[in-house]
Design a protein around this motif. Structure first.
Motif, mmCIF file in Angstrom:
data_model
loop_
_atom_site.group_PDB
_atom_site.id
_atom_site.type_symbol
_atom_site.label_atom_id
_atom_site.label_comp_id
_atom_site.label_asym_id
_atom_site.label_seq_id
_atom_site.Cartn_x
_atom_site.Cartn_y
_atom_site.Cartn_z
ATOM 1 N N LYS A 31 0.835 -1.190 0.000
ATOM 2 C CA LYS A 31 0.000 0.000 0.000
ATOM 3 C C LYS A 31 0.879 1.253 0.000
ATOM 4 O O LYS A 31 1.928 1.273 0.641
ATOM 5 C CB LYS A 31 -0.870 -0.031 1.251
ATOM 6 N N ALA A 32 0.466 2.290 -0.710
ATOM 7 C CA ALA A 32 1.216 3.548 -0.732
ATOM 8 C C ALA A 32 1.173 4.194 0.654
ATOM 9 O O ALA A 32 0.123 4.248 1.292
ATOM 10 C CB ALA A 32 0.622 4.490 -1.767
ATOM 11 N N ARG A 33 2.336 4.660 1.112
ATOM 12 C CA ARG A 33 2.443 5.387 2.375
ATOM 13 C C ARG A 33 3.221 6.676 2.109
ATOM 14 O O ARG A 33 4.413 6.767 2.405
ATOM 15 C CB ARG A 33 3.155 4.541 3.424
ATOM 16 N N PRO A 34 2.567 7.652 1.500
ATOM 17 C CA PRO A 34 3.272 8.885 1.125
ATOM 18 C C PRO A 34 3.916 9.569 2.320
ATOM 19 O O PRO A 34 3.344 9.624 3.407
ATOM 20 C CB PRO A 34 2.171 9.772 0.539
ATOM 21 N N PHE A 35 5.128 10.068 2.106
ATOM 22 C CA PHE A 35 5.826 10.802 3.148
ATOM 23 C C PHE A 35 6.509 12.046 2.592
ATOM 24 O O PHE A 35 6.744 12.995 3.323
ATOM 25 C CB PHE A 35 6.844 9.908 3.863
ATOM 26 N N ILE A 36 6.805 12.076 1.308
ATOM 27 C CA ILE A 36 7.515 13.223 0.735
ATOM 28 C C ILE A 36 6.566 14.404 0.547
ATOM 29 O O ILE A 36 6.805 15.487 1.079
ATOM 30 C CB ILE A 36 8.204 12.844 -0.586
ATOM 31 N N ARG A 37 5.492 14.207 -0.189
ATOM 32 C CA ARG A 37 4.568 15.321 -0.428
ATOM 33 C C ARG A 37 3.919 15.805 0.861
ATOM 34 O O ARG A 37 3.851 17.006 1.109
ATOM 35 C CB ARG A 37 3.509 14.923 -1.464
ATOM 36 N N PRO A 38 3.416 14.913 1.726
ATOM 37 C CA PRO A 38 2.853 15.400 2.992
ATOM 38 C C PRO A 38 3.884 16.143 3.843
ATOM 39 O O PRO A 38 3.562 17.133 4.496
ATOM 40 C CB PRO A 38 2.376 14.136 3.695
ATOM 41 N N GLY A 39 5.142 15.676 3.814
ATOM 42 C CA GLY A 39 6.201 16.359 4.562
ATOM 43 C C GLY A 39 6.461 17.748 4.010
ATOM 44 O O GLY A 39 6.649 18.707 4.758
ATOM 45 N N TYR A 40 6.462 17.855 2.692
ATOM 46 C CA TYR A 40 6.659 19.157 2.047
ATOM 47 C C TYR A 40 5.505 20.096 2.398
ATOM 48 O O TYR A 40 5.715 21.241 2.805
ATOM 49 C CB TYR A 40 6.774 18.993 0.525
ATOM 50 N N ASP A 41 4.283 19.611 2.232
ATOM 51 C CA ASP A 41 3.107 20.439 2.504
ATOM 52 C C ASP A 41 3.076 20.916 3.957
ATOM 53 O O ASP A 41 2.706 22.056 4.229
ATOM 54 C CB ASP A 41 1.818 19.674 2.183
ATOM 55 N N ALA A 42 3.471 20.046 4.876
ATOM 56 C CA ALA A 42 3.436 20.401 6.298
ATOM 57 C C ALA A 42 4.543 21.377 6.691
ATOM 58 O O ALA A 42 4.437 22.054 7.709
ATOM 59 C CB ALA A 42 3.540 19.143 7.153
ATOM 60 N N SER A 43 5.583 21.468 5.885
ATOM 61 C CA SER A 43 6.734 22.275 6.285
ATOM 62 C C SER A 43 6.875 23.600 5.547
ATOM 63 O O SER A 43 7.803 24.358 5.835
ATOM 64 C CB SER A 43 8.014 21.466 6.087
ATOM 65 N N THR A 44 5.982 23.927 4.625
ATOM 66 C CA THR A 44 6.156 25.157 3.844
ATOM 67 C C THR A 44 6.132 26.404 4.721
ATOM 68 O O THR A 44 6.932 27.314 4.510
ATOM 69 C CB THR A 44 5.118 25.275 2.715
ATOM 70 N N ALA A 45 5.251 26.454 5.694
ATOM 71 C CA ALA A 45 5.200 27.635 6.568
ATOM 72 C C ALA A 45 6.480 27.750 7.393
ATOM 73 O O ALA A 45 7.059 28.837 7.514
ATOM 74 C CB ALA A 45 3.979 27.567 7.483
ATOM 75 N N GLY A 46 6.936 26.648 7.941
ATOM 76 C CA GLY A 46 8.176 26.657 8.715
ATOM 77 C C GLY A 46 9.389 26.984 7.863
ATOM 78 O O GLY A 46 10.299 27.698 8.290
ATOM 79 N N ALA A 47 9.391 26.476 6.630
ATOM 80 C CA ALA A 47 10.503 26.766 5.715
ATOM 81 C C ALA A 47 10.526 28.244 5.347
ATOM 82 O O ALA A 47 11.590 28.858 5.307
ATOM 83 C CB ALA A 47 10.392 25.906 4.460
ATOM 84 N N THR A 48 9.362 28.805 5.107
ATOM 85 C CA THR A 48 9.274 30.229 4.780
ATOM 86 C C THR A 48 9.778 31.071 5.947
ATOM 87 O O THR A 48 10.522 32.038 5.750
ATOM 88 C CB THR A 48 7.818 30.607 4.424
ATOM 89 N N ALA A 49 9.399 30.702 7.156
ATOM 90 C CA ALA A 49 9.856 31.437 8.343
ATOM 91 C C ALA A 49 11.373 31.312 8.514
ATOM 92 O O ALA A 49 12.059 32.296 8.824
ATOM 93 C CB ALA A 49 9.144 30.919 9.591
ATOM 94 N N ALA A 50 11.907 30.113 8.300
ATOM 95 C CA ALA A 50 13.354 29.903 8.419
ATOM 96 C C ALA A 50 14.107 30.705 7.369
ATOM 97 O O ALA A 50 15.167 31.273 7.645
ATOM 98 C CB ALA A 50 13.685 28.417 8.294
ATOM 99 N N MET A 51 13.538 30.772 6.177
ATOM 100 C CA MET A 51 14.177 31.539 5.104
ATOM 101 C C MET A 51 14.142 33.040 5.418
ATOM 102 O O MET A 51 15.102 33.754 5.142
ATOM 103 C CB MET A 51 13.505 31.228 3.770
#
Length: 153
Positions: A123-143
């Motif tokens: 069964k598919a267990r996505p981790f890359i796209r959900p990880g990216y989506d969950a971290s965009t706000a934090g990444a923007t703040a870090a940048m």
């Protein structure tokens, strides 16, 4: 980093002003932009790694130009195949015969041997796209924080 799984983009608002300020202060523009992008990439990398601790994830600079830098985040080359199976899953399939010292056999976990085995799929267990989506706000703040640090240097 091999293979592309998903693509995402985090825009830096005010990048032109940042470049002008770095130029005005006679700082290395490309190095400054790279530091800013890597700050965001590390946040994304950590989020993805937390969702799949058994798969090694890296953040690396893919392309450097005088006023633009592309940074990629994803599994290391040896982990790409396993990451793909985990992200997208597999259909049921036959694992064909393998060669072991000239004989065509597969060793089973119970100690038996077979010429081929039917894999039930995964069964598919996505981790890359959900990880990216969950971290965009934090990444923007870090940048943003890194931009302030780089410009004040």
């Amino acid at each position: 980093m091999a293979g592309r799984f998903v693509a995402g983009k985090i825009s830096i608002t005010g990048l032109d002003e940042t470049i002008k300020e770095l130029q005005r202060r006679k700082l290395d523009v490309t190095a400054g932009i790279e530091q800013i992008c890597m700050a965001g990439a590390e946040v994304v990398k950590n989020e993805i790694q937390g969702r799949a601790p058994d798969i090694e994830v890296i953040a690396e600079t893919m392309q450097r130009r005088p006023t633009a830098v592309t940074v990629g985040v994803g599994p290391t080359k040896p982990a790409t195949r396993f990451a793909r199976w985990r992200e997208f899953g597999t259909k049921p399939h036959i694992i064909p015969k393998a060669r072991k010292r000239g004989r065509k056999i597969l060793l089973l976990p119970n100690g038996g041997f077979r010429r081929s085995v039917m894999h039930p799929g995964q069964k598919a267990r996505p981790f890359i796209r959900p990880g990216y989506d969950a971290s965009t706000a934090g990444a923007t703040a870090a940048m943003g924080a890194k931009t302030k640090e780089v410009v004040r240097a």
